[in-house]
Write an enzyme that holds these catalytic residues in place. Structure first.
Site, PDB file in Angstrom:
ATOM      1  CG  HIS A 201      -0.314  -0.199   2.523  1.00 41.89           C
ATOM      2  ND1 HIS A 201       0.495   0.775   3.078  1.00 41.89           N
ATOM      3  CD2 HIS A 201      -0.322  -1.232   3.404  1.00 41.89           C
ATOM      4  CE1 HIS A 201       0.924   0.349   4.250  1.00 41.89           C
ATOM      5  NE2 HIS A 201       0.459  -0.872   4.475  1.00 41.89           N
TER       6      HIS A 201
ATOM      7  CG  HIS B  38       4.437  -1.335   1.892  1.00 40.23           C
ATOM      8  ND1 HIS B  38       3.108  -1.660   1.817  1.00 40.23           N
ATOM      9  CD2 HIS B  38       4.953  -2.092   2.882  1.00 40.23           C
ATOM     10  CE1 HIS B  38       2.831  -2.590   2.731  1.00 40.23           C
ATOM     11  NE2 HIS B  38       3.926  -2.859   3.394  1.00 40.23           N
TER      12      HIS B  38
ATOM     13  CB  CYS C  46       2.433  -9.813  20.339  1.00 39.08           C
ATOM     14  SG  CYS C  46       1.314  -9.076  19.114  1.00 39.08           S
TER      15      CYS C  46
ATOM     16  CB  CYS D 159       4.864  -8.068  17.347  1.00 39.40           C
ATOM     17  SG  CYS D 159       3.951  -6.612  17.821  1.00 39.40           S
TER      18      CYS D 159
ATOM     19  CB  CYS E 114       0.730  -6.055  21.546  1.00 43.87           C
ATOM     20  SG  CYS E 114       1.524  -5.331  20.106  1.00 43.87           S
TER      21      CYS E 114
ATOM     22  CG  HIS F 174      -0.528  -6.389  16.538  1.00 43.45           C
ATOM     23  ND1 HIS F 174       0.826  -6.306  16.786  1.00 43.45           N
ATOM     24  CD2 HIS F 174      -0.669  -6.477  15.207  1.00 43.45           C
ATOM     25  CE1 HIS F 174       1.472  -6.373  15.634  1.00 43.45           C
ATOM     26  NE2 HIS F 174       0.593  -6.471  14.667  1.00 43.45           N
TER      27      HIS F 174
ATOM     28  CE  LYS G 292      -0.375   0.995  12.122  1.00 39.41           C
ATOM     29  NZ  LYS G 292      -0.122  -0.072  13.056  1.00 39.41           N
TER      30      LYS G 292
ATOM     31  CE  LYS H 184      -5.452  -7.128   4.315  1.00 37.30           C
ATOM     32  NZ  LYS H 184      -4.853  -8.416   4.593  1.00 37.30           N
TER      33      LYS H 184
END
Ligand SMILES: [Zn+2]
Length: 493
Positions: free
Chosen positions: A19, A22, A128, A131, A145, A148, A298, A301
Site C-alpha cells: 500500500h 510502503h 504477540c 508482532c 500489545c 495490535h 493509521k 484493513k
C-alpha cells in the site's frame, strides 16, 4: 567522498499487497541512490521481501494455498513497485531464496555461535503473534500489545537465544560516538534511553512445530531460525556474505539503511549487536522515517482505508507519487495522505508550476532558435549565482535527508524564473532580437538546471525537460553540473 554507496530499505513482509505506506521509504532511498550516482559514486541499492514466519504460514493456511505460493504472489507485487514508483534498485532479495540469502544466514549464525552469543534455554514469555515477538512488561500498554491492541499469549518453549544483553554498553558507546549515526537525532536518543534501561537477550529460534516456514537452525533440525537472524541478515546476504566474500567486502558496510520508526529497535540494537558478534563492521547511517496516515488514521484493513499506489500511478504517473511523498510528507515525522491534497499538489506544483514554466520557456525559445546557441558569456550573473546557491542548498538538504526542503529550493528557482520572464518581457516588441536571445538563453540555462537538479527526485520530468532543451541544439551547460548531463544522456539517472 566514498567511491561506493550502499543503500538499503527494510524488506517488506510478504503477507499482503503493498500500500502507499510502503512507498515512502522506497522513494526516499531511491532519491539518495540516484543522487549518489549523479555524484559519480558506484551505487548498490537493495530492497526485497521478508517471506518467513507464522503470520505467512497462517495467511496461506486461511487461503488454502502453500506459503510458497502466497509469498511468490505478494513478492511479485512488491517487485512491481519498481515500475510504479520508478525505482532504480539493483537487487531485490527474497528471504526464501535459498541460493542467495540462506548461506549468509548460516554463516552469521555460525559466527555468532563461535563468539559464544547463541545459547539454548527454556523460555516462558508473553508472545504477540501480530508482532511475531516476545514482549516484556515495558512493551505492553494495559497488558496489551499497543501495535495490535491484543493481549499476548503466554508461551513456554525451548529456544536458542542471542546474548543481546552483553552488548548494551558497546552499543550505547557506538551510537553516542556516531559510529552508527541515527537520523534524526531524537530517534538516536530514543534508542539510547531504551539501551540504558538494559537490553534483554532475544529469542533467535522457535521450535519447528510452532514455526515450520523458515530457515532451519544449522545443526538442529528441531528448531527454525526466528525473524531476526533471518530477515536482518538480508542486508549482507544480498551482497554476497556467505557465498561471495569479495563482492561482500566491496559493498559492506552499508552507507545508509532506510527504515520505519517501528523497527528502529531491531535495526539500532539487535542488528548492530549481531554484526559486532559476527565481527563485521556496522552500517554508517540509519535514517528513520515516520508512518503515513490516511486522513489522520493509521491505514488498516478493518478501517478500510488502505490505498494502493497502483491506482494513483494509473491516474497520475510515478513522478506525481514521488513528488507528493517527498514534498508533502515530513522526512522524519508521521505524514498524512489525502487524495484532495494529492490532486492539489499535482495540479499546482507539477502541472502549473513546473509544467507551465517549462512549456513557456521552451515555447518562446523555439521561436528564437539562436537563443540556445548563445555563448555562456551571455549569462546573467545574478541568475547564475541564484542557480549555484540553489544547487548548494539542495546538496546540503539531501545530506541531511531533508527531501522536502530540497524540493522547495528547486521550486524557488522556478519562481525566480517566472519573475525573470515577467520582468524581462522577452515577447516585447521594444526589445531587439539579439537581446531576446540572451534573455531566453538565460531562461534555458535556468530551466535546464531545474531539470538536472530534479533528476534524483522526479526522473521522468527531469528527462523531459533536459530532452526538450537538447533538441534545439547543443546542451546549454552550466559549469558546476556538466557531468550530470552525461549521466542523463546515458540513461544512468
Ligand atoms: Zn503486536
Amino acid at each position: 567522498m566514498d567511491k561506493k554507496f550502499y543503500i538499503t530499505t527494510a524488506i517488506d513482509y510478504a503477507n499482503g499487497s503493498p500500500h502507499i505506506g510502503h512507498s515512502l521509504e522506497k522513494i526516499q532511498a531511491d532519491v539518495l541512490a540516484r543522487y549518489a550516482r549523479a555524484k559519480g559514486q558506484k551505487v548498490f541499492f537493495l530492497t526485497g521481501t521478508d517471506e518467513h514466519g507464522t503470520k505467512i504460514q497462517k495467511t496461506a493456511f486461511q487461503k488454502n494455498i502453500t506459503p510458497k505460493k502466497l509469498v511468490d504472489t505478494n513478492s511479485k507485487e512488491f517487485k512491481n513497485l519498481k515500475k510504479i514508483l520508478n525505482l532504480s534498485w539493483d537487487k531485490f532479495i527474497r528471504t526464501t531464496d535459498s541460493k542467495n540469502h540462506w548461506p549468509g544466514v548460516f554463516k552469521i549464525w555460525d559466527q555468532m555461535e563461535k563468539s559464544g552469543d547463541i545459547y539454548k534455554r527454556t523460555y516462558r514469555g508473553l508472545y504477540c503473534s501480530g508482532c511475531e515477538s516476545f514482549k516484556t512488561g515495558a512493551d505492553l500498554v494495559d497488558g496489551k500489545c499497543p501495535l495490535h491492541d491484543k493481549e499476548p499469549e503466554l508461551v513456554e518453549e525451548n529456544n536458542y537465544f542471542f546474548r543481546l544483553s552483553a552488548y548494551s554498553k558497546i552499543l550505547k558507546k557506538k551510537i553516542e560516538d556516531k559510529e552508527i549515526e541515527i537520523i534524526p537525532q531524537w530517534r538516536a536518543n530514543e534508542i539510547l534511553s531504551l539501551i540504558e534501561n538494559g537490553l534483554e537477550d532475544v529469542s533467535f529460534s522457535r521450535p519447528k512445530e510452532k514455526l515450520s516456514w523458515g530457515i532451519p537452525v544449522p545443526g538442529d533440525d528441531s528448531q527454525v531460525i526466528y525473524v531476526w537472524a533471518d530477515a536482518l541478515t538480508n542486508y549482507i546476504s544480498a551482497i554476497g556474505y556467505g557465498r561471495d566474500e569479495k563482492e561482500f567486502e566491496k559493498w559492506w558496510p552499508a552507507d545508509v539503511q532506510v527504515i520505519g520508526k517501528d523497527i528502529l529497535r531491531f535495526h539500532a540494537a539487535i542488528w548492530p549487536a549481531m554484526l559486532i558478534s559476527a565481527k563485521l563492521p556496522l552500517p554508517k547511517k540509519i535514517f528513520v522515517h515516520g508512518f503515513i496516515n490516511v486522513q489522520g488514521q493509521k491505514m488498516s484493513k478493518s478501517v478500510g482505508n488502505i490505498i494502493s499506489p497502483n491506482e494513483i500511478f494509473e491516474k497520475y504517473g510515478s513522478d506525481s507519487l514521488r513528488y507528493y511523498f517527498l514534498k508533502e510528507i515530513s522526512p522524519f515525522e508521521d505524514g498524512s495522505y489525502s487524495e484532495e491534497k494529492f490532486i492539489d499538489r499535482h495540479n499546482s506544483d507539477l502541472a502549473h508550476g513546473l509544467g507551465n514554466f517549462s512549456a513557456r520557456v521552451v515555447g518562446m525559445a523555439s521561436k528564437f532558435p539562436n537563443s540556445i546557441r548563445n555563448d555562456f558569456k551571455s549569462i546573467d550573473l545574478g541568475l547564475e549565482q541564484r542557480i549555484k546557491t540553489v544547487q548548494k542548498n539542495v546538496d546540503d538538504y539531501l545530506d541531511q535527508f531533508k527531501f522536502n526542503d530540497a524540493l522547495s529550493e528547486i521550486w524557488s528557482l522556478i519562481s525566480f524564473g517566472d519573475s525573470y520572464v515577467n520582468e524581462k518581457k522577452p515577447w516585447s516588441s521594444d526589445i531587439p532580437d539579439v537581446e531576446k536571445e540572451k534573455i531566453l538563453f538565460n531562461l534555458l540555462v535556468l530551466l535546464n538546471s531545474v531539470g538536472v537538479m530534479l533528476a534524483p527526485f522526479l526522473p521522468e520530468s527531469s528527462k523531459k525537460i533536459t530532452k526538450n532543451i537538447s533538441i534545439k541544439g547543443k546542451y546549454v551547460q552550466l559549469k558546476p553540473i556538466p557531468k550530470l548531463f552525461e549521466l542523463i544522456d546515458n540513461g544512468i539517472i
